[in-house]
Design an enzyme around this catalytic site. Structure first.
Site, PDB file in Angstrom:
ATOM      1  N   SER A 142       0.835  -1.194   0.000  1.00  0.00           N
ATOM      2  CA  SER A 142       0.000   0.000   0.000  1.00  0.00           C
ATOM      3  C   SER A 142       0.879   1.257   0.000  1.00  0.00           C
ATOM      4  O   SER A 142       1.681   1.457  -0.909  1.00  0.00           O
ATOM      5  CB  SER A 142      -0.955  -0.032   1.187  1.00  0.00           C
ATOM      6  OG  SER A 142      -1.929   0.985   1.095  1.00  0.00           O
ATOM      7  N   GLU A 236     -10.468  -3.552  -5.037  1.00  0.00           N
ATOM      8  CA  GLU A 236      -9.928  -2.464  -4.219  1.00  0.00           C
ATOM      9  C   GLU A 236      -9.844  -1.173  -5.013  1.00  0.00           C
ATOM     10  O   GLU A 236      -9.625  -1.176  -6.231  1.00  0.00           O
ATOM     11  CB  GLU A 236      -8.575  -2.829  -3.616  1.00  0.00           C
ATOM     12  CG  GLU A 236      -7.489  -3.295  -4.569  1.00  0.00           C
ATOM     13  CD  GLU A 236      -6.168  -3.489  -3.831  1.00  0.00           C
ATOM     14  OE1 GLU A 236      -5.712  -2.542  -3.171  1.00  0.00           O
ATOM     15  OE2 GLU A 236      -5.608  -4.603  -3.908  1.00  0.00           O
ATOM     16  N   HIS A 266      -8.075  -4.902  -0.484  1.00  0.00           N
ATOM     17  CA  HIS A 266      -6.817  -4.240  -0.167  1.00  0.00           C
ATOM     18  C   HIS A 266      -6.120  -4.950   0.994  1.00  0.00           C
ATOM     19  O   HIS A 266      -6.746  -5.317   1.986  1.00  0.00           O
ATOM     20  CB  HIS A 266      -7.091  -2.782   0.210  1.00  0.00           C
ATOM     21  CG  HIS A 266      -5.864  -1.955   0.349  1.00  0.00           C
ATOM     22  ND1 HIS A 266      -5.046  -1.667  -0.724  1.00  0.00           N
ATOM     23  CD2 HIS A 266      -5.302  -1.342   1.423  1.00  0.00           C
ATOM     24  CE1 HIS A 266      -4.045  -0.918  -0.320  1.00  0.00           C
ATOM     25  NE2 HIS A 266      -4.166  -0.713   0.973  1.00  0.00           N
TER      26      HIS A 266
END
Length: 306
Positions: A142, A236, A266
């Site tokens: 991320s 996501e 995610h």
């Protein structure tokens, strides 16, 4: 079975809604990590990585000469060694390497470029400890994925030796949130939405233009970077970050492998103990890492705990 498992993860997330309080948000993410114990055969050792708190993990299968340097997710404002320790244990086992996770500084207390400075310090720590750059994998999830890419760009521009390869999971590489999936996948992403990401970006950028390449590497010239594996879930809001990043990398003649995992949300790797697709995705990343390090990758053999 896959649907049942990811639905159980969705239920876990729904049972712990995100607070508006920063301290509680950080506790929430750490709590997800604490939900899964570290396997008993994995050694965990804290270390000071040139002024950055860090942590080694080593499984019996690991070659200590090979290192996966990991930068956790959390939108630059949360995440820690605690949140991803269990994931690092499995990553090292899959990759046949020890892992070094960095507890880099977080916004809003420490906005850009504090996290990048810490990531660079962690990489230099490995080099100073005698680890060959050809034995280093730079990775992140991320926000950590975007940070890993920014770190590689900074190393390239400084003329420093680059890692052997990059592994990026659901990388956040566009802090302006211009991808179509930010809206088209909003209804199925249980973790991150535009409003929340806008808040995180403002905290991290602290007045710096979000389009700055070291903040949003989607806008960077990626030429000369090592091979990269990008893994992203189809469910996501950051899906388009990965799709567009793969195109930018390919256009810059970077060897890129893109994996889109159907129905995954995610940061699904974090939930691998109860999610078969999480275990498969980590195994796939491990195979990518092993293939690029190869049998002859080791050049120098550092001490096990630098």
């Amino acid at each position: 079975m896959a649907g049942t498992e990811i639905d159980a993860v969705r239920d876990l997330l729904a049972a712990s809604p995100r607070s508006s309080n920063l301290a509680e948000r950080r506790e929430r993410l750490d709590g997800f990590g604490a939900h899964y114990p570290v396997p008993h055969d994995v050694t965990v050792v804290p270390v000071d990585a040139s002024g950055v708190a860090a942590e080694w993990t080593l499984s019996p299968e690991a070659d200590p000469a090979r290192v996966v340097l990991f930068l956790h997710g959390g939108g630059y404002v949360s995440g820690s060694l605690n949140s991803h320790r269990h994931m690092m244990a499995e990553t090292g086992r899959a990759a046949g390497a020890r892992t070094l996770a960095l507890d880099y500084r977080l916004a809003p207390e420490h906005p850009f470029p504090a996290a990048l400075d810490d990531a660079l310090a962690g990489y230099r720590f490995l080099l100073d400890s005698g680890v060959s750059p050809g034995n280093i994998v730079l990775s992140g999830e991320s926000a950590g994925g975007g940070l890993a890419l920014a770190t590689a760009l900074s190393l390239r521009d400084a003329g420093l030796p680059l890692p052997r390869c990059l592994w990026l999971t659901s990388p956040w590489v566009d802090l302006e949130m211009t991808g179509d999936s930010m809206d088209t996948e909003a209804a199925v992403d249980p973790l991150i939405q535009r409003e929340y990401l806008t808040e995180l970006a403002e905290a991290y950028c602290a007045g710096t233009n979000a389009a700055t390449p070291l903040i949003s590497p989607l806008h960077a010239d990626l030429g000369g970077l090592p091979p990269m594996l990008i893994q992203v879930g189809s469910a996501e809001t950051l899906l388009d970050d990965s799709l567009r990043l793969a195109g930018v990398a390919a256009s810059a003649d970077v060897a890129v492998t893109l994996q889109v995992w159907p129905h995954m949300i995610h940061a699904w790797h974090m939930f691998y103990p109860q999610l078969a697709e999480g275990r498969r995705s980590l195994a796939s990343a491990g195979a990518f890492i092993r293939a690029h390090l190869g049998d002859g990758a080791a050049v120098r053999h550092p001490t096990i705990w630098a």
